[in-house]
Design a protein around this motif. Structure first.
Motif, short mmCIF file in Angstrom:
data_model
loop_
_atom_site.label_atom_id
_atom_site.label_comp_id
_atom_site.label_asym_id
_atom_site.label_seq_id
_atom_site.Cartn_x
_atom_site.Cartn_y
_atom_site.Cartn_z
N ARG B 159 0.82 -1.22 0.00
CA ARG B 159 0.00 0.00 0.00
C ARG B 159 0.86 1.27 0.00
O ARG B 159 0.35 2.38 -0.18
N VAL B 160 2.17 1.11 0.25
CA VAL B 160 3.06 2.29 0.30
C VAL B 160 3.41 2.72 -1.11
O VAL B 160 3.85 1.90 -1.93
N THR B 161 3.19 3.99 -1.42
CA THR B 161 3.51 4.53 -2.75
C THR B 161 4.36 5.78 -2.57
O THR B 161 4.65 6.20 -1.44
N ALA B 162 4.76 6.36 -3.68
CA ALA B 162 5.53 7.61 -3.63
C ALA B 162 4.66 8.72 -3.06
O ALA B 162 3.43 8.63 -3.05
N ASP B 163 5.34 9.76 -2.55
CA ASP B 163 4.66 10.95 -2.03
C ASP B 163 3.80 10.69 -0.80
O ASP B 163 2.73 11.28 -0.64
N MET B 164 4.26 9.80 0.04
CA MET B 164 3.62 9.63 1.35
C MET B 164 4.54 10.21 2.42
O MET B 164 5.76 10.27 2.23
N ASP B 165 3.95 10.60 3.53
CA ASP B 165 4.75 11.07 4.66
C ASP B 165 5.11 9.89 5.57
O ASP B 165 4.35 8.91 5.67
N VAL B 166 6.26 10.03 6.23
CA VAL B 166 6.70 9.01 7.19
C VAL B 166 6.65 9.63 8.59
O VAL B 166 7.36 10.59 8.89
N ILE B 167 5.75 9.10 9.40
CA ILE B 167 5.59 9.61 10.78
C ILE B 167 6.28 8.66 11.75
O ILE B 167 6.18 7.43 11.62
N LEU B 168 6.99 9.23 12.71
CA LEU B 168 7.58 8.46 13.82
C LEU B 168 6.87 8.92 15.09
O LEU B 168 6.75 10.13 15.33
N THR B 169 6.41 7.98 15.92
CA THR B 169 5.54 8.38 17.04
C THR B 169 6.28 8.89 18.26
O THR B 169 5.64 9.28 19.24
N GLY B 170 7.64 8.89 18.23
CA GLY B 170 8.36 9.45 19.38
C GLY B 170 9.86 9.23 19.26
O GLY B 170 10.36 8.82 18.20
N GLY B 239 11.69 5.21 -2.94
CA GLY B 239 12.80 5.82 -2.23
C GLY B 239 12.25 6.47 -0.96
O GLY B 239 11.07 6.84 -0.90
N ILE B 240 13.07 6.52 0.09
CA ILE B 240 12.63 7.18 1.32
C ILE B 240 13.69 8.21 1.72
O ILE B 240 14.89 7.90 1.73
N ARG B 241 13.22 9.44 1.99
CA ARG B 241 14.13 10.49 2.44
C ARG B 241 13.79 10.83 3.89
O ARG B 241 12.61 11.09 4.20
N VAL B 242 14.78 10.82 4.75
CA VAL B 242 14.57 11.14 6.17
C VAL B 242 15.39 12.38 6.52
O VAL B 242 16.56 12.48 6.14
N ARG B 243 14.77 13.31 7.22
CA ARG B 243 15.51 14.50 7.67
C ARG B 243 16.07 14.24 9.07
O ARG B 243 15.32 14.14 10.04
N CYS B 300 6.66 14.12 11.78
CA CYS B 300 6.93 13.64 10.43
C CYS B 300 8.44 13.71 10.19
O CYS B 300 9.04 14.79 10.31
N ILE B 301 9.06 12.57 9.92
CA ILE B 301 10.52 12.57 9.78
C ILE B 301 10.97 12.48 8.32
O ILE B 301 12.16 12.59 8.04
N GLY B 302 10.04 12.30 7.39
CA GLY B 302 10.48 12.20 6.01
C GLY B 302 9.35 11.83 5.08
O GLY B 302 8.17 11.95 5.45
N GLU B 303 9.71 11.37 3.88
CA GLU B 303 8.67 11.08 2.90
C GLU B 303 9.17 10.03 1.89
O GLU B 303 10.37 9.76 1.81
N THR B 304 8.23 9.50 1.15
CA THR B 304 8.60 8.53 0.11
C THR B 304 8.66 9.23 -1.25
O THR B 304 8.04 10.28 -1.44
N MET B 305 9.44 8.62 -2.15
CA MET B 305 9.62 9.21 -3.48
C MET B 305 9.58 8.09 -4.52
O MET B 305 9.91 6.94 -4.21
N ALA B 306 9.26 8.48 -5.75
CA ALA B 306 9.29 7.50 -6.84
C ALA B 306 10.73 7.19 -7.23
O ALA B 306 11.06 6.04 -7.57
N LYS B 307 11.59 8.17 -7.15
CA LYS B 307 12.98 7.93 -7.56
C LYS B 307 13.77 7.26 -6.42
O LYS B 307 13.33 7.22 -5.29
N ASN B 308 14.94 6.74 -6.78
CA ASN B 308 15.79 6.03 -5.82
C ASN B 308 15.06 4.87 -5.14
O ASN B 308 15.23 4.64 -3.94
N ALA B 309 14.27 4.16 -5.92
CA ALA B 309 13.50 3.04 -5.36
C ALA B 309 14.43 2.06 -4.65
O ALA B 309 15.49 1.70 -5.16
#
Lengths: 336, 336
Positions: B159-170, B239-243, B300-309
């Motif tokens: 169900r995970v696709t590009a352009d989603m946010d990645v939330i960390l709960t703590g 791809g996943i980018r984390v800040r 929110c610590i980052g997001e998913t991307m279509a590139k860098n799969a």
């Protein structure tokens, strides 16, 4: 010699994935296990389910006729069966000792897969931990299992009443003697092998065919037949009389027991069941059991009575009666 | 000092019954456990179920904020929750070392009962083995769990696709540092305690409220956040980018990590989840998480991307990008 299992194989990272992919997944493969998602998902019908678990710590891990993996699958399949359930899905948790040879793991996993196939169950979820050398003895396995209980099946201690027959599906002590012989380096006759087997193939059809003529099923593992009978006598508040001469013990097993002072009535079995059945069905149920490999030596060993509630009496060969208590001090530790 | 646990407490006979009746049943008591029938029986609705297992071998067995029993209940509750399931029933298999103080066992069992109560689950079936001194390190626990998946819930890597946010709960690393500090006898600030907690109370309502805006949930235990993200990037082929600057790590934990060379992104957490969510729902989901004790620091610590799969990139504080791989060599063995 295979690969040496290291602590990193249990750290949840890249090496854990490699361990899974090399030694475990190729054997356990099924559609539910595939996603590796910290759990399995499946569809169930409305109704009753059974859920059970056991940890296996047997030593040594290989013995005549089986290994710890065979016990881990059959034990949980049998516990589900004794609940009147059709075993469906198993979980599997390994605790491995650092330094274990991967060939050992793979051999155990291969046996588990074969037993799961025979029993018609799927191993759908699991976990592997690795602890440092000395923090565990080689390999311990936990399995849990779930299965559905067919409609109309209702067995349990509360169904046991006076004037029922007690059926034992085969001989006692084979498993315990096979394991102990290996542990202590005895040269045992080839005839002594574990009785470890999945009993659902034999017993599930008996339950569905004979319905409420079967009041209760139990497998006499740790604690043996004597402990199980004592538990049931207490729970059902009946007396139980067992005829010693009727209890099947293979000749070679009996000889070892005699030598070492083991009482087969207290030894663990891994492929036997005790059935409490209505007397009018005994003959037919025995006939049915005899047709199955695991039930060829099934026999009626005694009966329940209204008097002496909570007590189990053994009619000895000489005509006396000995009261059987639960297993007290251990005869055979780490037998499963 | 309590009673000394002996090998006979695991033999399935009278002493096993006493162990159960003294130290375990008084705490786990519930109507399903009562019959002690080598398994529990319960009624289920038609639908999907989740089934999961984990063994716990943490050392030491007591640490700031928790013990092995807390882990054993919360870990399995959380695995069910991550499957989108409502946790219902747990099994519990103990492997105890001969010579263990029964006070230790009872303390662990008491904690398990409290956690089960908080999580709204019942411990319905179990097993206890005792092995000789040295064959296990104090106490190991396996739990397995089942729960139903409410209709309409469908989360998973697919169900995970590009352009989603990645939330960390703590915050990260609290559990691993609390355990390691105790193990090696460091004097840690009181602020460092395990984050171990049952997450179903917080996350099950989020799933039901936000429906398919939540694509996936995972708890970053062994292997840490980096390993989980790498697994998902591979499985979902995104791809996943984390800040890095967005990743919460408590100051005292960060200081210890800095001193010992631990990377919090690879440390085990026992009360945190990562959620992959549709961007339009991120704000509302964060707002909901912040209202719960265990989600106050959700971010929110980052997001998913279509590139860098298949790749996970960490944007460092200095503006560079570091690729994150799965955990390789271990930082912290026997952490759960």
């Amino acid at each position: 010699m295979g690969e040496v299992i290291r602590l990193v194989h249990g750290n949840g990272g890249r090496f854990s994935h490699e361990l899974m992919e090399r030694y475990i997944l190729p054997h356990f493969t099924n559609s539910l296990l595939a996603p590796l998602h910290d759990g399995a998902q499946f569809t169930v019908k409305a109704g009753r389910m059974a859920f059970t678990t056991d940890s296996y710590v047997v030593t040594p891990q290989f013995f005549p006729g089986g290994n710890i993996g065979k016990l881990a699958v059959c034990g949980t399949v049998n516990d589900l069966t004794m609940n009147g359930a059709v075993p469906q899905y198993l979980s599997c948790g390994f605790i491995l000792e650092e330094g274990l040879d991967s060939d050992v793991l793979e051999s155990v996993v291969t046996t588990m897969a074969a037993m799961a196939k025979e029993a018609g169950v799927q191993i759908v979820t699991g976990d592997t931990k690795v602890v440092e050398k000395g923090a565990v003895d080689g390999i311990y396995i936990n399995t849990a299992g779930v299965g559905y209980i067919p409609e109309g099946i209702a067995i349990g201690p509360d169904r046991v009443t006076a004037d029922m027959d007690v059926i034992l599906t085969g001989s006692l002590g084979d498993h315990a003697v096979a394991v102990m012989g290996t542990r202590y380096g005895f040269t045992l006759p080839d005839s002594i092998v574990t009785d470890c087997a999945p009993l659902n193939g034999m017993l599930t059809p008996v339950l569905s065919e004979f319905g409420d003529a079967v009041a209760l099923m139990r497998d006499p593992t740790r604690g043996g037949v004597a402990t199980v009978l004592q538990e049931i006598a207490t729970q059902a508040q009946v007396g139980i009389r067992v005829r010693e001469a009727a209890v099947p013990v293979h000749e070679d097993v009996a000889a070892v027991c005699h030598m070492l002072g083991y009482d087969p009535l207290y030894l663990a079995n891994e492929g036997k069941a005790i059935l409490f059945v209505k007397k009018e069905a005994t003959e037919e149920i025995l006939h049915r059991l005899h047709q199955h490999t695991y039930g060829r030596e099934a026999v009626c060993i005694g009966e329940t009575m209204a008097k002496n509630a909570g007590k189990v009496g053994l009619e000895t060969a000489l005509g006396g009666v000995r009261l059987l208590d639960m297993l007290g001090e251990d005869q055979v530790p780490r037998i499963c």
